[in-house]
Design an enzyme around this catalytic site. Structure first.
Site, mmCIF file in Angstrom:
data_model
loop_
_atom_site.group_PDB
_atom_site.id
_atom_site.type_symbol
_atom_site.label_atom_id
_atom_site.label_comp_id
_atom_site.label_asym_id
_atom_site.label_seq_id
_atom_site.Cartn_x
_atom_site.Cartn_y
_atom_site.Cartn_z
ATOM 1 N N HIS A 1 -6.790 -1.451 15.048
ATOM 2 C CA HIS A 1 -7.097 -0.614 13.853
ATOM 3 C C HIS A 1 -6.968 -1.566 12.657
ATOM 4 O O HIS A 1 -7.746 -1.432 11.613
ATOM 5 C CB HIS A 1 -6.061 0.380 13.642
ATOM 6 C CG HIS A 1 -5.876 1.252 12.444
ATOM 7 N ND1 HIS A 1 -6.379 2.597 12.686
ATOM 8 C CD2 HIS A 1 -5.689 1.093 11.311
ATOM 9 C CE1 HIS A 1 -6.203 2.866 11.376
ATOM 10 N NE2 HIS A 1 -5.634 2.130 10.631
ATOM 11 N N GLU A 2 -5.715 -2.418 12.675
ATOM 12 C CA GLU A 2 -5.623 -3.084 11.563
ATOM 13 C C GLU A 2 -6.723 -4.363 11.433
ATOM 14 O O GLU A 2 -7.237 -4.712 10.389
ATOM 15 C CB GLU A 2 -4.329 -3.960 11.693
ATOM 16 C CG GLU A 2 -3.146 -3.072 11.714
ATOM 17 C CD GLU A 2 -2.900 -1.724 10.934
ATOM 18 O OE1 GLU A 2 -3.618 -2.175 9.673
ATOM 19 O OE2 GLU A 2 -2.618 -0.792 11.148
ATOM 20 N N GLU B 1 -9.291 4.694 6.465
ATOM 21 C CA GLU B 1 -8.494 5.078 7.635
ATOM 22 C C GLU B 1 -9.380 5.962 8.685
ATOM 23 O O GLU B 1 -9.174 5.602 9.812
ATOM 24 C CB GLU B 1 -7.328 6.002 7.144
ATOM 25 C CG GLU B 1 -6.345 5.326 6.166
ATOM 26 C CD GLU B 1 -5.899 3.927 6.835
ATOM 27 O OE1 GLU B 1 -5.969 3.672 8.012
ATOM 28 O OE2 GLU B 1 -5.421 3.167 5.898
ATOM 29 N N ASN C 1 -2.661 -6.056 5.605
ATOM 30 C CA ASN C 1 -2.819 -6.959 4.472
ATOM 31 C C ASN C 1 -3.730 -7.911 4.943
ATOM 32 O O ASN C 1 -3.832 -8.632 5.919
ATOM 33 C CB ASN C 1 -1.507 -7.664 4.325
ATOM 34 C CG ASN C 1 -0.435 -6.727 4.116
ATOM 35 O OD1 ASN C 1 -0.450 -5.971 3.430
ATOM 36 N ND2 ASN C 1 0.802 -6.858 5.025
ATOM 37 N N GLU D 1 0.812 -1.267 -0.101
ATOM 38 C CA GLU D 1 -0.129 -0.044 -0.154
ATOM 39 C C GLU D 1 0.796 1.223 0.067
ATOM 40 O O GLU D 1 1.918 1.119 0.673
ATOM 41 C CB GLU D 1 -0.923 -0.031 1.214
ATOM 42 C CG GLU D 1 -2.081 1.260 0.998
ATOM 43 C CD GLU D 1 -2.991 1.280 2.243
ATOM 44 O OE1 GLU D 1 -2.524 0.743 3.254
ATOM 45 O OE2 GLU D 1 -3.938 1.891 2.255
ATOM 46 N N ALA E 1 1.794 -0.378 10.962
ATOM 47 C CA ALA E 1 1.387 -1.647 10.619
ATOM 48 C C ALA E 1 0.766 -1.677 9.299
ATOM 49 O O ALA E 1 0.341 -0.520 8.716
ATOM 50 C CB ALA E 1 0.530 -1.988 11.683
ATOM 51 N N MET E 2 0.421 -2.700 8.740
ATOM 52 C CA MET E 2 -0.339 -2.732 7.571
ATOM 53 C C MET E 2 -1.357 -3.853 7.489
ATOM 54 O O MET E 2 -0.898 -5.043 7.953
ATOM 55 C CB MET E 2 0.750 -2.818 6.385
ATOM 56 C CG MET E 2 0.218 -3.164 4.938
ATOM 57 S SD MET E 2 -0.677 -1.598 4.233
ATOM 58 C CE MET E 2 -2.131 -2.562 3.516
HETATM 59 ZN ZN LIG Z 1 -5.076 1.805 8.579
#
Ligand SMILES: [Zn+2]
Ligand SMILES: *[C@@H]1O[C@H](CO)[C@@H](O)[C@H](O)[C@H]1NC(C)=O
Ligand SMILES: *[C@@H]1O[C@H](CO)[C@@H](O)[C@H](O)[C@H]1NC(C)=O
Ligand SMILES: *[C@@H]1O[C@H](CO)[C@@H](O)[C@H](O)[C@H]1NC(C)=O
Ligand SMILES: *[C@@H]1O[C@H](CO)[C@@H](O)[C@H](O)[C@H]1NC(C)=O
Length: 813
Positions: free
Chosen positions: A282-283, A305, A250, A139, A247-248
């Site tokens: 959040h993730e 977001e 995925n 991303e 963080a991401m």
């Molecule tokens: Zn986010």
């Protein structure tokens, strides 16, 4: 082919349906080879296929297109071109491709970069040896650096991934493993085909990992909230030592910076625990908001977001109600307001014309203002109706894409309210009051839009509320109850009026002198909730910085908080005092000592109440507050605090597990140690470096890093900067050390300008690549802030009553 250059989006005459990807990373040579077969659906007559690629060396003689329309005819390529600026690969065929499905096959090689994006390498130590691992960060638009693809969120497809990796490593991807075959030193790992998803959510991690495993029942909280189950068969969460963001999300394989995931009972602070909870939730929220329902284009990034930011508070609150996390949400709220207060801000929906502009909008507007707007809507529409409408939205757009209008449509349908008209940026609201009858006037003094704002107010008591939908620039509201009179704060008589109850509305309020004085009394008498006390303070600070209110009246208001012990309120009071100290040092250096003395007196009450030693069974919030209050006293040079910190630090140096310096106190102690460090007395600095080197916990390391530059001695600052740019500090962490003391600013600036070491360039590049496209906007915003500060400094210098008032405040407390 030129017609495809300079276009913001890929043409839509062919769309991908399924990717079959095979990758073979070489961790010692830091490169990889790969192949992909993409099933595409040709939907319009064309001789071209246009897809994304960047930093890959594509083997042009390997490219083939096989039609599945009637015959399995192979189509000959007549031309292949890569346009690097546009990051596209254009394939031209000898004749038109038939409508219908076909398979596009491509082989390619790439570099495992060290830039924390695309398919990249990270390093770690194992048994004293430096090792490499590989991970991905796609991303917003870097999947194209790993395999050629239609790299836009709306081109959803399924992914079937196969990896060839060293047999002794753990290899993870979005989906569970279906087969693993070991051949000599290598193994081939195949994963189950994914449901349809966007390219930016594809992920791979290859390295040496330890793990813990658990199963959740089907009834987890997010499932219940969204009324839709989690859609993949598993969810991995992995910490990667080199990681650009926190963080991401995925799909099925969430990746984290170590500080945002790894928690150690002995050495993590309460603030670390909270950070982990916030980031993890959040993730996880993204698995629905973002992964299952994806924004149509980056213009609507705030949908992803803003929602994830809002939902993480919802989830954390239900896991840890004692954290009062919704009060802490105000920190996000004010960050959003702060950025939004600049002329260089932008609406939550932003036009994105080029992939390079996407990074720019991962900012406080998309995350924090977005979340604040959602909180405002929820409060206006009611929690139940809001949740029900969200369920509708998720159900309607699952496994697909959505735009902001789609969300409004679901909310309007669920609530019957004109949600669509209610959004935007509002600036200040002015409140004026007459003696017996009051009304408030709203005037959008700057900005040329008109917005519909849900306004709430309460009057003398939380039982006496009013709300109104402000539809025009100015409106008058009669308040029936009388103003003034004797009052114990609970009767219906309006001894005070607070607008924006609980700060649910995304706007600021300016009160006239009389109302402000009444609110100060209400604060001192503890009639107001923590959220409202926070809001009054923060609005006043913003108005002061905007020169719409004097510094004296802000300081006078701050004095009303001397006996406030709420974590979030005090934490903001401390943040404001840091800002004021810096600015006052430029404006009125001769008053600096008085100002510091005033701040010390403000925080001393809490410090004494909390004491140094944690109390058995005390709250999470007290543990965090103690650390912040002591840090503030250290920064403002409170001698007893500095002495006690140094005593405890010395015990800690000999015993890292001493109860005298638990993790919640360490930041304060480290900052205190650096306050007393100078070129002549450098032992504290050297001891801290030892703590840094001897710890293998990233949270501890970053705690040290973020304390070092608080030293007032510029000579030490120079050493700190050189340390930050040494190989001992990861690029992503070096940034944390750059918040330098007021005294060190010049040194740091000179160092930034003239340092030419390779690492300095890397740090710069890290900034640049994080922010490159945003340079224009970020630079504009920074310049605007410099001007705002300069005008503030000037206005404070010309205030002839300031000196007297500040001295009095410093004496009184
Ligand atoms: Zn986010
Ligand atoms: C990776 O680098 C090694 C050593 O430079 C080289 O032998 C190999 O061919 C490269 N592999 C790819 C896929 O580029
Ligand atoms: C990608 O290629 C560009 C030039 O085309 C280069 O400037 C950049 O450093 C490369 N990035 C990576 C991650 O290799
Ligand atoms: C490119 O692809 C062709 C056809 O698959 C293959 O014969 C050739 O070896 C490949 N070249 C490289 C450098 O991998
Ligand atoms: C096959 O391609 C031709 C030519 O583009 C088109 O007219 C026809 O509809 C396609 N058939 C199918 C089954 O998609």
């Amino acid at each position: 082919m030129e017609q495809f250059k300079g276009q913001p989006r890929l043409p839509k005459f062919a769309v991908p349906k399924r990717y079959d990807i095979r990758l073979k990373p070489d961790l010692s040579s830091c490169n990889f080879s790969g192949s992909v077969v993409i099933d595409v659906d040709v939907v319009a007559d064309t001789r071209f296929l246009v897809l994304n690629t960047a930093n890959l060396s594509v083997n042009t003689s390997s490219i083939s297109f096989t039609s599945r329309n009637r015959t399995f005819q192979v189509f000959q390529l007549s031309k292949v071109e890569i346009f690097e600026d546009d990051e596209i690969l254009v394939l031209e065929f000898e004749k038109s491709l038939p409508i219908g499905e076909g398979a596009l096959a491509i082989e390619f090689d790439g570099i495992l970069s060290d830039k924390m994006k695309g398919f990249y390498r990270s390093t770690y130590e194992h048994n004293g040896e430096k090792k490499s691992m590989a991970g991905t960060q796609f991303e917003p638009a870097d999947a194209r650096k790993c395999f050629p693809c239609w790299d836009e969120p709306a081109f959803k497809a399924t992914f079937k991934i196969t990896l060839d990796v060293p047999a002794d490593l753990v290899a993870l991807s979005n989906m569970p493993v279906t087969e693993e075959k070991v051949v000599g030193q290598l193994k081939t790992v195949s994963y189950k085909e994914s449901p349809i998803m966007s390219t930016y959510l594809v992920a791979i991690v290859v390295g040496l990992f330890d793990y813990v495993e658990d199963h959740t029942s089907d009834g987890d909280k997010l499932y219940r909230y969204f009324a839709t189950p989690y859609s993949l068969p598993k969810l991995d969460m992995v910490a990667i030592p080199d990681f650009a963001f926190k963080a991401m999300e995925n799909y099925g394989l969430v990746t984290y910076r170590e500080t945002a995931l790894l928690y150690d009972d002995q050495h993590s602070a309460a603030a670390n625990k909270q950070q982990v909870a916030i980031v993890v939730t959040h993730e996880l929220a993204h698995q629905w908001f973002g992964n299952l329902v994806t924004m149509e284009w980056w213009t609507d990034l705030w949908l992803n977001e803003g929602f994830a930011t809002w939902v993480c508070y919802l989830a954390t609150d239900s896991l840890f109600p004692e954290w009062k996390i919704w009060t802490q949400f105000l920190d996000e709220f004010v960050e959003g307001l702060k950025l939004d207060g600049l002329e260089g801000s932008h609406p939550i929906e932003v036009e994105v014309k080029h992939a390079s502009e996407i990074q720019e909008i991962f900012d406080a507007i998309s995350y924090k203002k977005g979340a604040s707007v959602i909180r405002m809507l929820q409060s206006y529409l009611g929690a139940e109706c809001f949740q029900w409408s969200l369920g509708l939205y998720i159900e309607r757009h699952a496994s697909s894409n959505a735009k902001t209008e789609d969300l409004w449509a679901a909310l309007e349908e669920g609530s019957g309210e004109p949600v669509n008209r209610c959004l935007g940026t509002y600036k200040d609201l002015y409140v004026k009051i007459d003696k017996w009858q009051s009304h408030f006037l709203a005037s959008g003094s700057h900005g040329d839009g008109e917005w519909i704002v849900p306004i709430t107010l309460c009057c003398g008591s939380y039982d006496n509320r009013k709300s109104v939908l402000l539809e025009t620039r100015s409106t008058t509201l009669d308040i029936e109850t009388r103003i003034g009179g004797e009052d114990d704060g609970t009767s219906a008589i309006c001894s005070w009026i607070k607008l924006n109850i609980d700060q649910t509305g995304f706007y600021r309020v300016k009160y006239d002198e009389d109302l402000a004085a009444r609110l100060r009394d209400a604060i001192e008498n503890k009639y107001l909730s923590a959220t409202d006390r926070f809001g009054i303070l923060d609005d006043s600070f913003a108005l002061c910085m905007a020169r719409q209110q004097s510094l004296i009246s802000l300081l006078t208001l701050m004095a009303a908080y001397w006996d406030d012990h709420d974590y979030t309120v005090l934490s903001n009071l401390i943040a404001i005092s840091y800002r004021l100290e810096r600015n006052a040092a430029d404006a009125v250096p001769e008053l600096l000592d008085f100002i510091k003395q005033f701040f010390i007196s403000l925080f001393q009450e809490s410090a004494e109440k909390l004491g140094w030693q944690p109390k058995a069974g005390e709250s999470h919030l007290d543990a965090m507050l103690r650390g912040e209050v002591l840090t503030a006293l250290a920064v403002f040079g409170h001698d007893p605090t500095l002495n006690e910190a140094s005593r405890r630090f010395h015990v800690f140096l000999n015993d890292r597990n001493t109860p005298l310096l638990p993790p919640d106190l360490r930041k304060a102690a480290y900052v205190a140690v650096m306050q007393r460090t100078s070129a002549f007395e450098r032992s504290g600095y050297e001891s801290l470096l030892r703590v840094y080197r001897e710890s293998d916990l990233s949270q501890e390391k970053t705690r040290v890093l973020s304390s070092l530059a608080s030293c007032p001695d510029p000579n030490i600052i120079l050493e700190v900067l050189n340390f930050l740019s040494s190989p001992e500090v990861r690029n992503q962490d070096a940034v944390l050390g750059l918040s330098v003391s007021r005294e060190g600013r010049e040194t740091a600036w000179t160092w930034m300008k003239f340092a030419s070491t390779e690492k300095a360039e890397e740090i710069e590049e890290f900034f640049a690549s994080r922010r490159r496209p945003s340079m224009a906007r970020t630079l504009k915003q920074s310049i605007e802030r410099v001007h705002i500060n300069a005008r503030w400094v000037q206005s404070v210098q010309t205030d002839e009553h300031l000196a007297e008032a500040v001295k009095q405040l410093a004496m009184q407390h």
